[in-house]
Design a protein around this motif. Structure first.
Motif, PDB file in Angstrom:
ATOM      1  N   ALA A  63     -20.019   8.877  -0.594  1.00 30.42           N
ATOM      2  CA  ALA A  63     -18.870   8.799  -1.814  1.00 30.42           C
ATOM      3  C   ALA A  63     -18.143   7.473  -1.744  1.00 30.42           C
ATOM      4  N   ALA A  64     -17.644   7.080  -0.656  1.00 38.21           N
ATOM      5  CA  ALA A  64     -16.767   5.873  -0.584  1.00 38.21           C
ATOM      6  C   ALA A  64     -17.651   4.612  -0.836  1.00 38.21           C
ATOM      7  N   ALA A  65     -18.803   4.567  -0.354  1.00 38.94           N
ATOM      8  CA  ALA A  65     -19.859   3.434  -0.663  1.00 38.94           C
ATOM      9  C   ALA A  65     -20.190   3.440  -2.137  1.00 38.94           C
ATOM     10  N   LEU A  66     -20.447   4.376  -2.712  1.00 37.56           N
ATOM     11  CA  LEU A  66     -20.859   4.416  -4.200  1.00 37.56           C
ATOM     12  C   LEU A  66     -19.667   3.896  -5.031  1.00 37.56           C
ATOM     13  N   ALA A  67     -18.398   4.516  -4.637  1.00 36.96           N
ATOM     14  CA  ALA A  67     -17.192   4.119  -5.568  1.00 36.96           C
ATOM     15  C   ALA A  67     -16.819   2.482  -5.318  1.00 36.96           C
ATOM     16  N   VAL A  68     -16.952   2.306  -4.042  1.00 44.19           N
ATOM     17  CA  VAL A  68     -17.073   0.812  -3.655  1.00 44.19           C
ATOM     18  C   VAL A  68     -17.725  -0.224  -4.626  1.00 44.19           C
ATOM     19  N   THR A  69     -19.059   0.104  -4.306  1.00 49.02           N
ATOM     20  CA  THR A  69     -19.946  -0.557  -4.894  1.00 49.02           C
ATOM     21  C   THR A  69     -19.894  -0.771  -6.518  1.00 49.02           C
ATOM     22  N   THR A  70     -19.448   0.447  -6.992  1.00 52.92           N
ATOM     23  CA  THR A  70     -19.427   0.510  -8.424  1.00 52.92           C
ATOM     24  C   THR A  70     -18.193  -0.372  -8.982  1.00 52.92           C
TER      25      THR A  70
ATOM     26  N   MET B 204     -13.703  12.093  -8.310  1.00 50.97           N
ATOM     27  CA  MET B 204     -14.370  11.579  -6.959  1.00 50.97           C
ATOM     28  C   MET B 204     -13.526  11.932  -5.533  1.00 50.97           C
ATOM     29  N   TYR B 205     -12.363  11.688  -5.567  1.00 51.41           N
ATOM     30  CA  TYR B 205     -11.213  11.962  -4.432  1.00 51.41           C
ATOM     31  C   TYR B 205     -11.010  13.447  -4.099  1.00 51.41           C
ATOM     32  N   VAL B 206     -11.068  14.164  -5.189  1.00 52.83           N
ATOM     33  CA  VAL B 206     -10.631  15.637  -4.836  1.00 52.83           C
ATOM     34  C   VAL B 206     -11.902  16.328  -4.372  1.00 52.83           C
ATOM     35  N   THR B 207     -13.274  15.680  -4.943  1.00 56.34           N
ATOM     36  CA  THR B 207     -14.517  16.412  -4.507  1.00 56.34           C
ATOM     37  C   THR B 207     -15.094  15.880  -3.320  1.00 56.34           C
ATOM     38  N   SER B 208     -15.119  14.735  -2.879  1.00 56.07           N
ATOM     39  CA  SER B 208     -15.644  14.030  -1.762  1.00 56.07           C
ATOM     40  C   SER B 208     -14.786  13.314  -0.740  1.00 56.07           C
ATOM     41  N   LEU B 209     -13.619  12.912  -1.289  1.00 54.59           N
ATOM     42  CA  LEU B 209     -12.824  11.789  -0.570  1.00 54.59           C
ATOM     43  C   LEU B 209     -11.379  12.280   0.080  1.00 54.59           C
TER      44      LEU B 209
ATOM     45  N   GLY C 172      -9.693   7.320   1.984  1.00 57.31           N
ATOM     46  CA  GLY C 172     -10.348   7.941   0.620  1.00 57.31           C
ATOM     47  C   GLY C 172      -9.385   7.656  -0.627  1.00 57.31           C
ATOM     48  N   GLY C 173      -8.192   7.765  -0.445  1.00 59.24           N
ATOM     49  CA  GLY C 173      -7.340   7.333  -1.528  1.00 59.24           C
ATOM     50  C   GLY C 173      -7.340   5.896  -1.844  1.00 59.24           C
ATOM     51  N   LEU C 174      -7.504   4.863  -0.860  1.00 61.52           N
ATOM     52  CA  LEU C 174      -7.523   3.735  -1.127  1.00 61.52           C
ATOM     53  C   LEU C 174      -8.930   3.276  -1.896  1.00 61.52           C
ATOM     54  N   VAL C 175      -9.778   4.028  -1.477  1.00 58.37           N
ATOM     55  CA  VAL C 175     -11.312   3.657  -1.963  1.00 58.37           C
ATOM     56  C   VAL C 175     -11.138   3.985  -3.555  1.00 58.37           C
ATOM     57  N   VAL C 176     -10.671   5.043  -4.124  1.00 63.20           N
ATOM     58  CA  VAL C 176     -10.617   5.666  -5.300  1.00 63.20           C
ATOM     59  C   VAL C 176      -9.524   4.751  -6.214  1.00 63.20           C
ATOM     60  N   CYS C 177      -8.631   4.174  -5.507  1.00 59.39           N
ATOM     61  CA  CYS C 177      -7.583   3.216  -6.066  1.00 59.39           C
ATOM     62  C   CYS C 177      -8.281   1.797  -6.464  1.00 59.39           C
TER      63      CYS C 177
ATOM     64  N   PHE D 275     -11.463   1.478  -7.051  1.00 56.40           N
ATOM     65  CA  PHE D 275     -12.269   1.708  -8.082  1.00 56.40           C
ATOM     66  C   PHE D 275     -11.456   1.623  -9.508  1.00 56.40           C
ATOM     67  N   ALA D 276     -10.568   2.362  -9.434  1.00 55.06           N
ATOM     68  CA  ALA D 276      -9.548   2.309 -10.816  1.00 55.06           C
ATOM     69  C   ALA D 276      -9.043   0.894 -11.051  1.00 55.06           C
ATOM     70  N   LEU D 277      -8.571   0.201 -10.049  1.00 51.69           N
ATOM     71  CA  LEU D 277      -8.427  -1.139 -10.037  1.00 51.69           C
ATOM     72  C   LEU D 277      -9.235  -2.114 -10.877  1.00 51.69           C
ATOM     73  N   CYS D 278     -10.561  -2.050 -10.087  1.00 49.49           N
ATOM     74  CA  CYS D 278     -11.565  -2.866 -10.506  1.00 49.49           C
ATOM     75  C   CYS D 278     -12.035  -2.402 -12.125  1.00 49.49           C
ATOM     76  N   GLY D 279     -11.805  -1.242 -12.443  1.00 50.92           N
ATOM     77  CA  GLY D 279     -11.816  -0.667 -13.967  1.00 50.92           C
ATOM     78  C   GLY D 279     -11.057  -1.555 -14.816  1.00 50.92           C
ATOM     79  N   ALA D 280      -9.666  -1.386 -14.392  1.00 53.70           N
ATOM     80  CA  ALA D 280      -8.637  -2.165 -15.100  1.00 53.70           C
ATOM     81  C   ALA D 280      -8.829  -3.615 -15.222  1.00 53.70           C
ATOM     82  N   LEU D 281      -9.168  -4.340 -14.205  1.00 59.16           N
ATOM     83  CA  LEU D 281      -9.463  -5.821 -14.245  1.00 59.16           C
ATOM     84  C   LEU D 281     -10.550  -5.990 -15.201  1.00 59.16           C
TER      85      LEU D 281
END
Length: 242
Positions: free
Chosen positions: A157-164, A90-95, A103-108, A110-116
């Motif tokens: 893209a940022a809104a989708l990543a954060v919401t997810t 998502m970062y390399v395509t849209s953020l 943009g980098g903080l947004v995808v970080c 998302f990954a952090l939420c997945g790990a939690l």
């Protein structure tokens, strides 16, 4: 000096972890392809990782070789395949370059939420619906936009990543299909879902994965339990007496 006796692992204990390795391999290859600009193949590898994520549990149950090590290894593989890989895609395509480092903080995030989400599942998982959006579904949701060929504005893209990400760490109930077996599943409803899936592929083509995973994402917000819906409901004993 006391000697520690080495314990040799049996095949039934190793086999599930070999399948889990396929999950991790898909995640790593997805990252490599994203780095080289092969975005659609990278997105499909996230989907392929689901196959290995599903099969490792099946193999463990069939061989009776499940272990605490296997559960932890599975979670680590899931973080890469469904957390880091979709986030980087998502970062390399849209953020990339969105509002400085935002943009980098947004995808970080998302990954952090997945790990939690995975850590919470391993510690406090209880039978019934999943609490929060499962990380495979979250990763597939982001990857499916790339497969569909949508060029998302950065703020979308940022809104989708954060919401997810928020949905993954939330307490929103999502349908759990792991309890379904041949003897307790409704075949008619499974055939109906298969027909719907085929219709989506025929009509929407590359957008079909996005449509399918979006239905699942929304179903949790509507508190629709897929596991309960697809299982054979036992007859009410009071009704049998009438």
């Amino acid at each position: 000096m006391k000697m520690i006796k080495k314990r040799h692992l049996s095949f039934r204990e190793i086999a599930p972890n070999m399948v889990t390795s396929g999950n991790l391999l898909c995640g790593m290859l997805s990252l490599i392809l994203s780095f080289h600009g092969k975005y659609v193949p990278a997105a499909w590898l996230v989907f392929f990782a689901v196959f290995f994520d599903f099969m490792d549990g099946r193999v463990a149950r069939s061989l009776g070789g499940g272990s605490q090590f296997g559960m932890e290894f599975d979670s680590l593989a899931d973080v890469v395949s469904f957390g880091v890989a979709p986030a980087f895609l998502m970062y390399v395509t849209s953020l990339q370059g969105f509002a400085g480092v935002t943009g980098g903080l947004v995808v970080c995030f998302f990954a952090l939420c997945g790990a939690l989400r995975l850590a919470r599942f391993n510690v406090v998982h209880v039978p019934g619906p999943f609490q929060g959006l499962p990380i495979p579904a979250g990763g597939l949701f982001l990857a499916s936009f790339v497969i569909a060929g949508f060029s998302l504005p950065s703020y979308v893209a940022a809104a989708l990543a954060v919401t997810t990400g928020v949905l993954m760490i939330s307490s929103v109930p999502y349908g759990n299909l792991k309890g379904l077996r041949k003897g307790n599943s409704n075949k008619k409803k499974f055939f109906f879902l298969g027909f719907v899936a085929l219709a989506l592929i025929v009509t929407l083509h590359t957008s079909a994965p996005l449509a399918a995973i979006s239905i699942y994402v929304v179903s949790g917000l509507l508190h629709f339990d897929w596991g309960k819906w697809l299982s054979l409901q036992e007859e009410d004993p009071l009704k049998e007496r009438v």
